[in-house]
Scaffold this motif. Structure first.
Motif, PDB file in Angstrom:
ATOM      1  N   ILE A   7      47.333  43.639   1.031  1.00 51.54           N
ATOM      2  CA  ILE A   7      46.746  44.162   2.266  1.00 51.54           C
ATOM      3  C   ILE A   7      45.969  43.066   2.982  1.00 51.54           C
ATOM      4  CG2 ILE A   7      45.080  45.822   3.197  1.00 51.54           C
ATOM      5  CD1 ILE A   7      46.002  47.716   0.886  1.00 51.54           C
ATOM      6  N   ALA A   8      45.246  42.261   2.214  1.00 47.33           N
ATOM      7  CA  ALA A   8      44.495  41.148   2.805  1.00 47.33           C
ATOM      8  C   ALA A   8      45.451  40.193   3.529  1.00 47.33           C
ATOM      9  CB  ALA A   8      43.714  40.408   1.728  1.00 47.33           C
ATOM     10  N   GLY A   9      46.591  39.898   2.917  1.00 46.38           N
ATOM     11  CA  GLY A   9      47.583  39.037   3.559  1.00 46.38           C
ATOM     12  C   GLY A   9      48.111  39.640   4.842  1.00 46.38           C
ATOM     13  N   TYR A  10      48.377  40.928   4.804  1.00 51.35           N
ATOM     14  CA  TYR A  10      48.845  41.626   6.001  1.00 51.35           C
ATOM     15  C   TYR A  10      47.802  41.526   7.114  1.00 51.35           C
ATOM     16  CZ  TYR A  10      50.456  45.338   9.085  1.00 51.35           C
ATOM     17  OH  TYR A  10      50.873  46.042  10.190  1.00 51.35           O
ATOM     18  N   HIS A  11      46.548  41.783   6.774  1.00 52.87           N
ATOM     19  CA  HIS A  11      45.479  41.707   7.776  1.00 52.87           C
ATOM     20  C   HIS A  11      45.400  40.311   8.379  1.00 52.87           C
ATOM     21  CE1 HIS A  11      42.882  45.494   7.133  1.00 52.87           C
ATOM     22  NE2 HIS A  11      44.079  45.726   6.612  1.00 52.87           N
ATOM     23  N   MET A  12      45.477  39.280   7.530  1.00 53.44           N
ATOM     24  CA  MET A  12      45.398  37.911   8.059  1.00 53.44           C
ATOM     25  C   MET A  12      46.542  37.621   9.023  1.00 53.44           C
ATOM     26  SD  MET A  12      44.036  35.487   4.964  1.00 53.44           S
ATOM     27  CE  MET A  12      45.059  36.171   3.646  1.00 53.44           C
ATOM     28  N   LEU A  13      47.748  38.018   8.663  1.00 47.66           N
ATOM     29  CA  LEU A  13      48.890  37.754   9.538  1.00 47.66           C
ATOM     30  C   LEU A  13      48.784  38.508  10.858  1.00 47.66           C
ATOM     31  CD1 LEU A  13      51.865  37.686   6.992  1.00 47.66           C
ATOM     32  CD2 LEU A  13      50.762  35.738   8.122  1.00 47.66           C
ATOM     33  N   VAL A  14      48.346  39.749  10.803  1.00 45.52           N
ATOM     34  CA  VAL A  14      48.211  40.523  12.043  1.00 45.52           C
ATOM     35  C   VAL A  14      47.139  39.897  12.933  1.00 45.52           C
ATOM     36  CG1 VAL A  14      47.546  42.754  13.031  1.00 45.52           C
ATOM     37  CG2 VAL A  14      49.143  42.665  11.107  1.00 45.52           C
ATOM     38  N   ILE A  15      46.025  39.510  12.354  1.00 44.99           N
ATOM     39  CA  ILE A  15      44.976  38.862  13.150  1.00 44.99           C
ATOM     40  C   ILE A  15      45.502  37.563  13.742  1.00 44.99           C
ATOM     41  CG2 ILE A  15      42.743  37.685  13.030  1.00 44.99           C
ATOM     42  CD1 ILE A  15      41.879  39.931  11.061  1.00 44.99           C
ATOM     43  N   LEU A  16      46.205  36.756  12.946  1.00 48.60           N
ATOM     44  CA  LEU A  16      46.794  35.515  13.474  1.00 48.60           C
ATOM     45  C   LEU A  16      47.736  35.794  14.639  1.00 48.60           C
ATOM     46  CD1 LEU A  16      47.628  33.341  10.345  1.00 48.60           C
ATOM     47  CD2 LEU A  16      46.271  32.639  12.314  1.00 48.60           C
ATOM     48  N   SER A  17      48.462  36.890  14.551  1.00 44.20           N
ATOM     49  CA  SER A  17      49.406  37.205  15.624  1.00 44.20           C
ATOM     50  C   SER A  17      48.699  37.723  16.873  1.00 44.20           C
ATOM     51  CB  SER A  17      50.439  38.220  15.145  1.00 44.20           C
ATOM     52  OG  SER A  17      49.849  39.479  14.940  1.00 44.20           O
ATOM     53  N   GLU A  18      47.495  38.216  16.725  1.00 44.54           N
ATOM     54  CA  GLU A  18      46.764  38.815  17.849  1.00 44.54           C
ATOM     55  C   GLU A  18      45.776  37.870  18.535  1.00 44.54           C
ATOM     56  OE1 GLU A  18      46.951  41.891  19.181  1.00 44.54           O
ATOM     57  OE2 GLU A  18      48.366  42.770  17.780  1.00 44.54           O
ATOM     58  N   VAL A  19      45.344  36.796  17.866  1.00 43.63           N
ATOM     59  CA  VAL A  19      44.240  35.981  18.408  1.00 43.63           C
ATOM     60  C   VAL A  19      44.567  35.300  19.724  1.00 43.63           C
ATOM     61  CG1 VAL A  19      43.084  35.624  16.205  1.00 43.63           C
ATOM     62  CG2 VAL A  19      44.771  33.941  16.994  1.00 43.63           C
ATOM     63  N   GLU A  62      35.251  37.188  11.436  1.00 38.98           N
ATOM     64  CA  GLU A  62      34.488  37.715  10.295  1.00 38.98           C
ATOM     65  C   GLU A  62      35.412  38.468   9.335  1.00 38.98           C
ATOM     66  OE1 GLU A  62      31.114  41.139   9.600  1.00 38.98           O
ATOM     67  OE2 GLU A  62      30.930  39.884  11.390  1.00 38.98           O
ATOM     68  N   HIS A  63      36.257  39.326   9.886  1.00 39.99           N
ATOM     69  CA  HIS A  63      37.187  40.088   9.049  1.00 39.99           C
ATOM     70  C   HIS A  63      38.221  39.150   8.418  1.00 39.99           C
ATOM     71  CE1 HIS A  63      39.190  43.661   7.574  1.00 39.99           C
ATOM     72  NE2 HIS A  63      40.347  43.193   8.035  1.00 39.99           N
ATOM     73  N   PHE A  64      38.718  38.183   9.176  1.00 42.05           N
ATOM     74  CA  PHE A  64      39.687  37.221   8.664  1.00 42.05           C
ATOM     75  C   PHE A  64      39.118  36.477   7.458  1.00 42.05           C
ATOM     76  CE2 PHE A  64      41.920  33.133   8.630  1.00 42.05           C
ATOM     77  CZ  PHE A  64      43.237  33.524   8.785  1.00 42.05           C
ATOM     78  N   ASN A  69      39.018  35.645   1.650  1.00 44.03           N
ATOM     79  CA  ASN A  69      38.321  35.565   0.368  1.00 44.03           C
ATOM     80  C   ASN A  69      38.846  36.591  -0.623  1.00 44.03           C
ATOM     81  OD1 ASN A  69      36.316  33.399   0.330  1.00 44.03           O
ATOM     82  ND2 ASN A  69      35.452  34.453   2.095  1.00 44.03           N
ATOM     83  N   ASP A  70      39.113  37.803  -0.161  1.00 44.02           N
ATOM     84  CA  ASP A  70      39.702  38.821  -1.042  1.00 44.02           C
ATOM     85  C   ASP A  70      41.028  38.329  -1.609  1.00 44.02           C
ATOM     86  OD1 ASP A  70      37.544  40.477  -0.453  1.00 44.02           O
ATOM     87  OD2 ASP A  70      38.702  41.843   0.827  1.00 44.02           O
ATOM     88  N   PHE A  71      41.862  37.769  -0.747  1.00 44.96           N
ATOM     89  CA  PHE A  71      43.154  37.242  -1.174  1.00 44.96           C
ATOM     90  C   PHE A  71      42.957  36.111  -2.179  1.00 44.96           C
ATOM     91  CE2 PHE A  71      47.057  34.843  -1.080  1.00 44.96           C
ATOM     92  CZ  PHE A  71      48.057  35.739  -0.742  1.00 44.96           C
TER      93      PHE A  71
END
Length: 117
Positions: A7-19, A62-64, A69-71
């Motif tokens: 899930i952490a990986g998914y969040h990072m990729l989505v944030i990267l795609s949105e920034v 902050e979330h990224f 770190n979780d990942f």
């Protein structure tokens, strides 16, 4: 709340795609490939998309950092390097790496203490 590495990986990729302000179709394909290859049954996309869609843009970094770190704490160096490859594929998918995307990639390298070769 601590996120599972998938899930952490998914969040990072989505944030990267949105920034950069635009979620390109080619970026979406990279995210889908990551899910399919790594954790297809572990991610409830509806729940995760709800979390991400309510995240204000000013809290992206902050979330990224938190999910990076979780990942990190749940992964091996090999898994982190594999993820970095997906992150690079994603930011290059629309044939341009924006300043914002570069900032997040740099942050990921710093958080994971990876050297740039």
């Amino acid at each position: 709340m601590k996120f599972d590495k998938s899930i952490a990986g998914y969040h990072m990729l989505v944030i990267l795609s949105e920034v950069d302000g635009y979620f390109d179709a080619a970026e979406k394909k990279v995210v889908e490939k990551y899910i399919k290859e790594n954790h297809p049954s572990l991610i409830n996309l509806e729940v995760q998309n709800r979390i991400l869609s309510t995240l204000p843009k000013e809290l992206y970094m902050e979330h990224f950092e938190k999910v990076a770190n979780d990942f990190y704490w749940q992964s091996t160096l090999e898994e982190r390097n594999h993820f970095i490859n997906f992150a690079f594929k994603l930011v290059k998918a629309d044939h341009q790496i924006t300043k914002e995307e570069n900032i997040y990639i740099d942050a990921l390298y710093n958080i994971w203490d990876l050297s740039v070769e």
